[in-house]
Design a protein around this motif. Sequence first.
Motif, PDB file in Angstrom:
ATOM      1  N   PRO A 159       0.790  -1.230   0.000  1.00 15.77           N
ATOM      2  CA  PRO A 159       0.000   0.000   0.000  1.00 15.77           C
ATOM      3  C   PRO A 159       0.825   1.286   0.000  1.00 15.77           C
ATOM      4  CG  PRO A 159      -0.012  -0.999   2.196  1.00 15.77           C
ATOM      5  CD  PRO A 159       0.847  -1.875   1.334  1.00 15.77           C
ATOM      6  N   ASN A 160       2.156   1.177   0.246  1.00 16.58           N
ATOM      7  CA  ASN A 160       2.951   2.423   0.245  1.00 16.58           C
ATOM      8  C   ASN A 160       3.663   2.568  -1.087  1.00 16.58           C
ATOM      9  OD1 ASN A 160       4.878   0.363   0.742  1.00 16.58           O
ATOM     10  ND2 ASN A 160       6.323   1.908   1.428  1.00 16.58           N
ATOM     11  N   SER A 161       2.888   2.950  -2.076  1.00 10.67           N
ATOM     12  CA  SER A 161       3.431   3.189  -3.403  1.00 10.67           C
ATOM     13  C   SER A 161       2.654   4.342  -3.988  1.00 10.67           C
ATOM     14  CB  SER A 161       3.266   1.944  -4.280  1.00 10.67           C
ATOM     15  OG  SER A 161       3.860   2.148  -5.546  1.00 10.67           O
ATOM     16  N   PHE A 162       3.060   4.775  -5.164  1.00 10.03           N
ATOM     17  CA  PHE A 162       2.246   5.728  -5.894  1.00 10.03           C
ATOM     18  C   PHE A 162       0.985   4.985  -6.359  1.00 10.03           C
ATOM     19  CE2 PHE A 162       1.363   8.037  -9.978  1.00 10.03           C
ATOM     20  CZ  PHE A 162       0.850   9.161  -9.367  1.00 10.03           C
ATOM     21  N   MET A 163      -0.097   5.695  -6.416  1.00 10.28           N
ATOM     22  CA  MET A 163      -1.408   5.135  -6.756  1.00 10.28           C
ATOM     23  C   MET A 163      -1.376   4.223  -8.004  1.00 10.28           C
ATOM     24  SD  MET A 163      -4.615   5.178  -5.993  1.00 10.28           S
ATOM     25  CE  MET A 163      -6.268   5.107  -6.706  1.00 10.28           C
TER      26      MET A 163
ATOM     27  N   PRO B  45       6.142  -6.460  -6.392  1.00  7.40           N
ATOM     28  CA  PRO B  45       6.946  -5.752  -5.386  1.00  7.40           C
ATOM     29  C   PRO B  45       7.306  -4.371  -5.944  1.00  7.40           C
ATOM     30  CG  PRO B  45       8.237  -7.496  -6.454  1.00  7.40           C
ATOM     31  CD  PRO B  45       6.899  -7.495  -7.114  1.00  7.40           C
ATOM     32  N   VAL B  46       7.327  -3.381  -5.075  1.00 10.47           N
ATOM     33  CA  VAL B  46       7.666  -2.012  -5.504  1.00 10.47           C
ATOM     34  C   VAL B  46       9.048  -1.674  -4.949  1.00 10.47           C
ATOM     35  CG1 VAL B  46       6.977   0.415  -5.414  1.00 10.47           C
ATOM     36  CG2 VAL B  46       5.219  -1.370  -5.479  1.00 10.47           C
ATOM     37  N   HIS B  47       9.954  -1.318  -5.819  1.00 13.06           N
ATOM     38  CA  HIS B  47      11.325  -0.967  -5.392  1.00 13.06           C
ATOM     39  C   HIS B  47      11.311   0.503  -4.957  1.00 13.06           C
ATOM     40  CE1 HIS B  47      12.142  -4.814  -7.038  1.00 13.06           C
ATOM     41  NE2 HIS B  47      12.427  -4.449  -8.274  1.00 13.06           N
TER      42      HIS B  47
ATOM     43  N   ALA C 109       9.392  16.931   0.476  1.00 13.33           N
ATOM     44  CA  ALA C 109       8.164  16.359  -0.104  1.00 13.33           C
ATOM     45  C   ALA C 109       7.744  15.159   0.743  1.00 13.33           C
ATOM     46  CB  ALA C 109       8.416  15.942  -1.549  1.00 13.33           C
ATOM     47  N   ILE C 110       6.592  14.602   0.426  1.00  3.83           N
ATOM     48  CA  ILE C 110       6.095  13.432   1.159  1.00  3.83           C
ATOM     49  C   ILE C 110       5.724  12.344   0.150  1.00  3.83           C
ATOM     50  CG2 ILE C 110       4.350  12.552   2.754  1.00  3.83           C
ATOM     51  CD1 ILE C 110       3.909  15.459   3.672  1.00  3.83           C
ATOM     52  N   HIS C 111       6.339  11.193   0.299  1.00  8.31           N
ATOM     53  CA  HIS C 111       6.022  10.058  -0.583  1.00  8.31           C
ATOM     54  C   HIS C 111       5.647   8.856   0.272  1.00  8.31           C
ATOM     55  CE1 HIS C 111       8.773  12.607  -2.950  1.00  8.31           C
ATOM     56  NE2 HIS C 111       7.976  12.269  -3.946  1.00  8.31           N
TER      57      HIS C 111
END
Length: 392
Positions: free
Chosen positions: A107-111, A154-156, A332-334
């Motif tokens: 869930p912690n990725s860009f949409m 998986p998100v790198h 920024a916030i990512h």
Amino acid sequence: MGQSSLATLPESSAPRRPPEAIVTVQVPFLDLRVQHEPLMAELLEAFRQVTDTSAFAGGPFVARFETEFAAFCQTRHALGVGSGTDALWLSLLALGVGPGDEVITVPNSFMATAEAISLCGARPVFVDIDEQTYTMDPGQVEAATTLRTQAIIPVHIFGQMADMDAILAIARRYGTPVVEDACQAHGAEYKGRKAGSLGVAGCFSFYPGKNLGAFGEAGAVTTDDPELRSKIQVLRDHGQAAKYLHSTIGWNARMDGIQAAVLSVKLRRLAAANAARRTNAQLYDQLLATEPRVIRPTIGSHNLHAFHIYAVRVQDRDGVLQRMAARGVNCAIHYPVPIHLQKAYAFLRLGPGSFRVAERCAQEFLSLPMYPELRPEQIKFVVETLKECLRN
Ligand SMILES: Cc1ncc(COP(=O)(O)O)c(C=O)c1O
């Protein structure tokens, strides 16, 4: 309201800013101008070549970039597409993901990561992240796997690859394809292997601010699989197997010739630019080492980090961000809201508390300025400003 419409307002009704609200930016979050300035002669020559040949959509410049990018990523093929979102979506479509299927991701990725799954008609199934590396926690993947699972993404994140051996081992056991979201990880490595070369497909974004950024929207899929390559080639071009002969319903997801030409120029500098990012990250680490109020990034033991983003964790993150901006340092916030808590995914009925690590990190992440051309004195200024802005 744009500036031109403001100019048409009568003098008395035009909003006036108090002078104290004007802040001089000392360190921007990102400065693409300093990256592009030394490349202008080469970029202008690249534009000229594209305009001379009118190779604007697809064509030889895209083909050349695909060959170069595949070599860079240590894969047999690379396919230029319109964006990172296209890369993810078309990879899943080509793998046959469709309605009724599930795809495991974080869930912690860009949409876009979840969006691509939904665009196929499938359902994103989230697993939490590892608190050290912020990438997919492999320990949770097996429990999330069902008979409907058709892929794992998986998100790198931030430029660091997920724990691929552990994820691939589970995937192999269940025969599930792994699609790497490498949109933030151009040139990152895991055990000496490049991002995009470990899954059945690797998906890249060349959004301008990425480690390898175009002059607009662009993306790519890397793969060793000739069948997947052929399917994506057809899907990205309206399902055309031959001109005006459509074997399937596809989309227009081609890469522009201009973007490919720009990317070829910038790809030659990518390894050096990533090395400069790592040097900058080391200086941040060094200067923050004795600051107990800041959690610094952890690099997984098998990883070469590409530092697309240097994210620290702090308490009262929003306050810190505002106080830093008031002192001329733009952070920024990512990303502030994890995907499962976005309104768009309310139908999944995953409330707060569903993924505790991702949710806590989303409240604490603060991305400090990070780009290859950042100067040591700027990094020192960022760290001094951060320390001033932290509250006990
Ligand atoms: C992790 C991740 N996935 C997917 C995307 C989507 O890429 P694009 O913006 O090129 O569609 C991005 C881009 O920000 C990203 O950071």
